[in-house]
Design a protein around this motif. Structure first.
Motif, PDB file in Angstrom:
ATOM      1  N   LYS A  53       5.510 -19.664 -25.046  1.00 34.90           N
ATOM      2  CA  LYS A  53       4.252 -20.054 -24.394  1.00 34.90           C
ATOM      3  C   LYS A  53       3.073 -19.928 -25.355  1.00 34.90           C
ATOM      4  O   LYS A  53       2.164 -20.780 -25.363  1.00 34.90           O
ATOM      5  CB  LYS A  53       4.003 -19.202 -23.156  1.00 34.90           C
ATOM      6  CG  LYS A  53       2.762 -19.623 -22.355  1.00 34.90           C
ATOM      7  CD  LYS A  53       2.577 -18.778 -21.119  1.00 34.90           C
ATOM      8  CE  LYS A  53       1.461 -19.350 -20.240  1.00 34.90           C
ATOM      9  NZ  LYS A  53       0.197 -19.582 -20.974  1.00 34.90           N
ATOM     10  N   GLN A  54       3.070 -18.888 -26.182  1.00 35.34           N
ATOM     11  CA  GLN A  54       1.980 -18.709 -27.130  1.00 35.34           C
ATOM     12  C   GLN A  54       1.936 -19.852 -28.136  1.00 35.34           C
ATOM     13  O   GLN A  54       0.852 -20.288 -28.547  1.00 35.34           O
ATOM     14  CB  GLN A  54       2.122 -17.359 -27.847  1.00 35.34           C
ATOM     15  CG  GLN A  54       1.839 -16.170 -26.943  1.00 35.34           C
ATOM     16  CD  GLN A  54       2.078 -14.842 -27.639  1.00 35.34           C
ATOM     17  OE1 GLN A  54       3.156 -14.274 -27.577  1.00 35.34           O
ATOM     18  NE2 GLN A  54       1.053 -14.331 -28.305  1.00 35.34           N
ATOM     19  N   VAL A  84       3.191 -22.945 -27.478  1.00 36.27           N
ATOM     20  CA  VAL A  84       2.795 -24.121 -26.693  1.00 36.27           C
ATOM     21  C   VAL A  84       1.282 -24.142 -26.505  1.00 36.27           C
ATOM     22  O   VAL A  84       0.637 -25.201 -26.617  1.00 36.27           O
ATOM     23  CB  VAL A  84       3.520 -24.117 -25.325  1.00 36.27           C
ATOM     24  CG1 VAL A  84       2.931 -25.194 -24.406  1.00 36.27           C
ATOM     25  CG2 VAL A  84       5.016 -24.350 -25.513  1.00 36.27           C
ATOM     26  N   ASP A  85       0.697 -22.973 -26.256  1.00 32.54           N
ATOM     27  CA  ASP A  85      -0.754 -22.881 -26.066  1.00 32.54           C
ATOM     28  C   ASP A  85      -1.520 -23.237 -27.340  1.00 32.54           C
ATOM     29  O   ASP A  85      -2.727 -23.541 -27.282  1.00 32.54           O
ATOM     30  CB  ASP A  85      -1.135 -21.465 -25.611  1.00 32.54           C
ATOM     31  CG  ASP A  85      -0.712 -21.176 -24.178  1.00 32.54           C
ATOM     32  OD1 ASP A  85      -0.371 -22.140 -23.452  1.00 32.54           O
ATOM     33  OD2 ASP A  85      -0.701 -19.988 -23.790  1.00 32.54           O
ATOM     34  N   LYS A  86      -0.835 -23.191 -28.481  1.00 34.60           N
ATOM     35  CA  LYS A  86      -1.464 -23.579 -29.751  1.00 34.60           C
ATOM     36  C   LYS A  86      -1.175 -25.039 -30.088  1.00 34.60           C
ATOM     37  O   LYS A  86      -1.338 -25.482 -31.225  1.00 34.60           O
ATOM     38  CB  LYS A  86      -0.968 -22.671 -30.877  1.00 34.60           C
ATOM     39  CG  LYS A  86      -1.414 -21.218 -30.726  1.00 34.60           C
ATOM     40  CD  LYS A  86      -0.834 -20.337 -31.829  1.00 34.60           C
ATOM     41  CE  LYS A  86      -1.271 -18.892 -31.632  1.00 34.60           C
ATOM     42  NZ  LYS A  86      -0.698 -17.985 -32.655  1.00 34.60           N
ATOM     43  N   ASP A  87      -0.687 -25.783 -29.056  1.00 37.30           N
ATOM     44  CA  ASP A  87      -0.431 -27.230 -29.162  1.00 37.30           C
ATOM     45  C   ASP A  87       0.796 -27.587 -29.990  1.00 37.30           C
ATOM     46  O   ASP A  87       0.890 -28.707 -30.514  1.00 37.30           O
ATOM     47  CB  ASP A  87      -1.664 -27.973 -29.712  1.00 37.30           C
ATOM     48  CG  ASP A  87      -2.851 -27.884 -28.757  1.00 37.30           C
ATOM     49  OD1 ASP A  87      -2.623 -27.874 -27.534  1.00 37.30           O
ATOM     50  OD2 ASP A  87      -3.986 -27.817 -29.249  1.00 37.30           O
ATOM     51  N   PHE A  88       1.755 -26.664 -30.104  1.00 33.33           N
ATOM     52  CA  PHE A  88       3.030 -27.007 -30.725  1.00 33.33           C
ATOM     53  C   PHE A  88       4.005 -27.465 -29.641  1.00 33.33           C
ATOM     54  O   PHE A  88       3.943 -27.009 -28.501  1.00 33.33           O
ATOM     55  CB  PHE A  88       3.621 -25.812 -31.473  1.00 33.33           C
ATOM     56  CG  PHE A  88       2.814 -25.387 -32.667  1.00 33.33           C
ATOM     57  CD1 PHE A  88       2.779 -26.185 -33.800  1.00 33.33           C
ATOM     58  CD2 PHE A  88       2.082 -24.214 -32.646  1.00 33.33           C
ATOM     59  CE1 PHE A  88       2.019 -25.801 -34.906  1.00 33.33           C
ATOM     60  CE2 PHE A  88       1.323 -23.823 -33.737  1.00 33.33           C
ATOM     61  CZ  PHE A  88       1.295 -24.622 -34.870  1.00 33.33           C
ATOM     62  N   GLU A  89       4.881 -28.361 -30.019  1.00 32.05           N
ATOM     63  CA  GLU A  89       5.927 -28.817 -29.118  1.00 32.05           C
ATOM     64  C   GLU A  89       7.144 -27.917 -29.342  1.00 32.05           C
ATOM     65  O   GLU A  89       7.682 -27.872 -30.461  1.00 32.05           O
ATOM     66  CB  GLU A  89       6.278 -30.277 -29.419  1.00 32.05           C
ATOM     67  CG  GLU A  89       7.060 -30.971 -28.328  1.00 32.05           C
ATOM     68  CD  GLU A  89       7.180 -32.463 -28.578  1.00 32.05           C
ATOM     69  OE1 GLU A  89       8.137 -33.063 -28.053  1.00 32.05           O
ATOM     70  OE2 GLU A  89       6.333 -33.019 -29.320  1.00 32.05           O
ATOM     71  N   GLY A 113       6.347 -23.873 -20.712  1.00 27.88           N
ATOM     72  CA  GLY A 113       5.899 -25.128 -21.310  1.00 27.88           C
ATOM     73  C   GLY A 113       6.824 -25.697 -22.368  1.00 27.88           C
ATOM     74  O   GLY A 113       6.523 -26.717 -22.988  1.00 27.88           O
ATOM     75  N   GLU A 147      -4.592 -24.155 -39.235  1.00 25.37           N
ATOM     76  CA  GLU A 147      -5.037 -25.404 -38.608  1.00 25.37           C
ATOM     77  C   GLU A 147      -3.866 -26.267 -38.157  1.00 25.37           C
ATOM     78  O   GLU A 147      -3.828 -27.475 -38.374  1.00 25.37           O
ATOM     79  CB  GLU A 147      -5.938 -26.183 -39.580  1.00 25.37           C
ATOM     80  CG  GLU A 147      -7.210 -25.433 -39.956  1.00 25.37           C
ATOM     81  CD  GLU A 147      -8.105 -26.214 -40.892  1.00 25.37           C
ATOM     82  OE1 GLU A 147      -7.672 -27.307 -41.354  1.00 25.37           O
ATOM     83  OE2 GLU A 147      -9.215 -25.751 -41.177  1.00 25.37           O
ATOM     84  N   GLY A 148      -2.893 -25.598 -37.524  1.00 30.05           N
ATOM     85  CA  GLY A 148      -1.778 -26.325 -36.932  1.00 30.05           C
ATOM     86  C   GLY A 148      -0.690 -26.758 -37.892  1.00 30.05           C
ATOM     87  O   GLY A 148       0.270 -27.432 -37.490  1.00 30.05           O
ATOM     88  N   GLU A 149      -0.787 -26.379 -39.152  1.00 26.22           N
ATOM     89  CA  GLU A 149       0.209 -26.769 -40.151  1.00 26.22           C
ATOM     90  C   GLU A 149       0.700 -25.543 -40.923  1.00 26.22           C
ATOM     91  O   GLU A 149      -0.045 -24.584 -41.120  1.00 26.22           O
ATOM     92  CB  GLU A 149      -0.386 -27.776 -41.148  1.00 26.22           C
ATOM     93  CG  GLU A 149      -0.841 -29.093 -40.524  1.00 26.22           C
ATOM     94  CD  GLU A 149       0.308 -29.931 -40.022  1.00 26.22           C
ATOM     95  OE1 GLU A 149       1.430 -29.771 -40.561  1.00 26.22           O
ATOM     96  OE2 GLU A 149       0.099 -30.739 -39.100  1.00 26.22           O
TER      97      GLU A 149
END
Length: 375
Positions: free
Chosen positions: A24-25, A27-32, A54, A343-345
């Motif tokens: 969930k943590q 997913v909450d950071k916008d990872f699939e 999620g 930054e998501g990467e």
């Protein structure tokens, strides 16, 4: 980015690399987050809990591997699965690179970035990523319970109407994370505990747990690696060490052995003659069984009786406490990802000690200083 978690395939393996809470943590950071169907079932983390967090449940294992940008697992997946990973994807698991050179070569040639959870440096900044310590602590705790269960006598002193029963004597060989947990657990159960380690600097830790520290006089050399592991001693010093252990093993009801040297077979600490000299009904629990064993008579994965002594060679002990083992490993994994993700990467800064030492392969190259030094 697709973060994928496969179901473990090992015969005894019950853990899962992510639990719903950590999924969930992410997913909450916008990872699939993709979880293979029933990946957490053996550790009592059900698919429904992952879905509520999620994550997506994926029944097609081939799809899971071929589409994953980041694959998280406990153990290195089988070779047939590794071949399905796309070039440039990232694998994080217990890799044991020194013992699995062929796998490392395959990952290097395939262009996979591989990180070894077993290679996380033992420094203060990386404590929350140290899955090896998390799993060793569980193994040490469980080894104490196994020893107590197999022994045909009480561990604590018992005062009864029929008389007073003396406490059982426990000898723990190796005072790393597993050994210290074994000491603490057997002490809590009421045993009289002694511990041995070639590193004199652990004496204070042993005594703080209420155990007596067994010393080998005049070892006279550096006994600890930079990462805090025990070093291999010269043969004459190993023999002196065994003589001291022999005297204490003869008086012990339970011996728990935990000594490992990274990248090498487990050191021999308990010889057949020592076993012969132990009291009938005594128990040896050999936590180094997966690396050949610290006891000469250990049969990995088997419980045997030799010279009237029970010899236990457990494999994959953390899986016997799969719920909490998965929870701790998952938190270690999340801490490592938090360190790497910007930054998501995923960002690999090899000037950073944690990233450098944990990364085994990257962009077709060997990165690990440990592997480079072994060449």
């Amino acid at each position: 980015m697709i973060i994928a978690v496969p179901k473990e395939t090992g015969k005894l393996e019950k853990r899962v690399a992510l639990i719903p809470e950590t999924a969930k943590q992410l997913v909450d950071k916008d990872f699939e987050v993709w979880i293979e169907k029933d990946a957490g079932h053996a550790s009592n983390f059900l698919d429904s809990a992952f879905e509520e967090a999620g994550a997506q449940i994926v029944a097609d294992r081939d799809k899971l591997f071929s589409k994953a940008d980041l694959l998280l697992s406990i153990n290195t997946p089988p070779e047939e699965d590794l071949g399905k990973l796309q070039k440039g994807s990232v694998l994080v698991c217990f890799l044991w690179a020194l013992q699995n050179e062929d796998t490392v070569d395959k990952l290097q040639q395939q262009g996979i970035t591989a990180l070894g959870m077993d290679a996380v440096p033992r420094i203060s900044r990386a404590q929350n990523m140290d899955a090896l310590s998390s799993m060793s602590s569980i193994a040490g705790y469980k080894s104490a319970l196994i020893g107590a269960n197999e022994l045909d006598r009480y561990l604590p002193m018992m005062m009864t109407a029929a008389g007073t029963i003396a406490p059982a004597r426990v000898l723990v060989l190796g005072a790393g994370v597993a050994g210290l947990q074994a000491i603490a657990t057997t002490k809590r159960l009421g045993a009289k505990v002694e511990a041995f380690d070639i590193r004199p600097e652990v004496k204070e830790q042993v005594e703080s747990l209420g155990a007596s520290f067994v010393e080998v006089p005049d070892v006279g050399e550096d006994t600890q690696t930079e990462g805090g592991y025990a070093k291999e001693l010269s043969e004459d010093k190993q023999e002196r060490q065994r003589q001291v252990i022999h005297e204490h093993a003869k008086k012990s009801n339970i011996v728990i052995t935990t000594a490992l040297i990274p990248g090498k077979p487990a050191p021999l600490l308990i010889t057949e003659q020592m076993v012969k000299d132990m009291q009938p009904g005594s128990v040896v629990v050999d936590l180094a069984a997966e690396q050949g064993g610290n006891c000469e008579l250990t049969e990995p994965g088997e419980n045997v009786v030799k010279h009237e002594v029970k010899l236990i060679g457990p494999l994959d002990l953390p899986s016997q406490l799969a719920y909490h083992a998965s929870k701790l490993y998952s938190k270690n994994m999340l801490a490592l990802l938090d360190h790497l993700i910007e930054e998501g990467e995923l960002h690999f800064d090899f000037e950073d000690e944690i990233t450098l030492k944990t990364t085994i392969t990257h962009d077709g190259e060997i990165i690990s200083p440990m592997l480079k030094e072994s060449e």
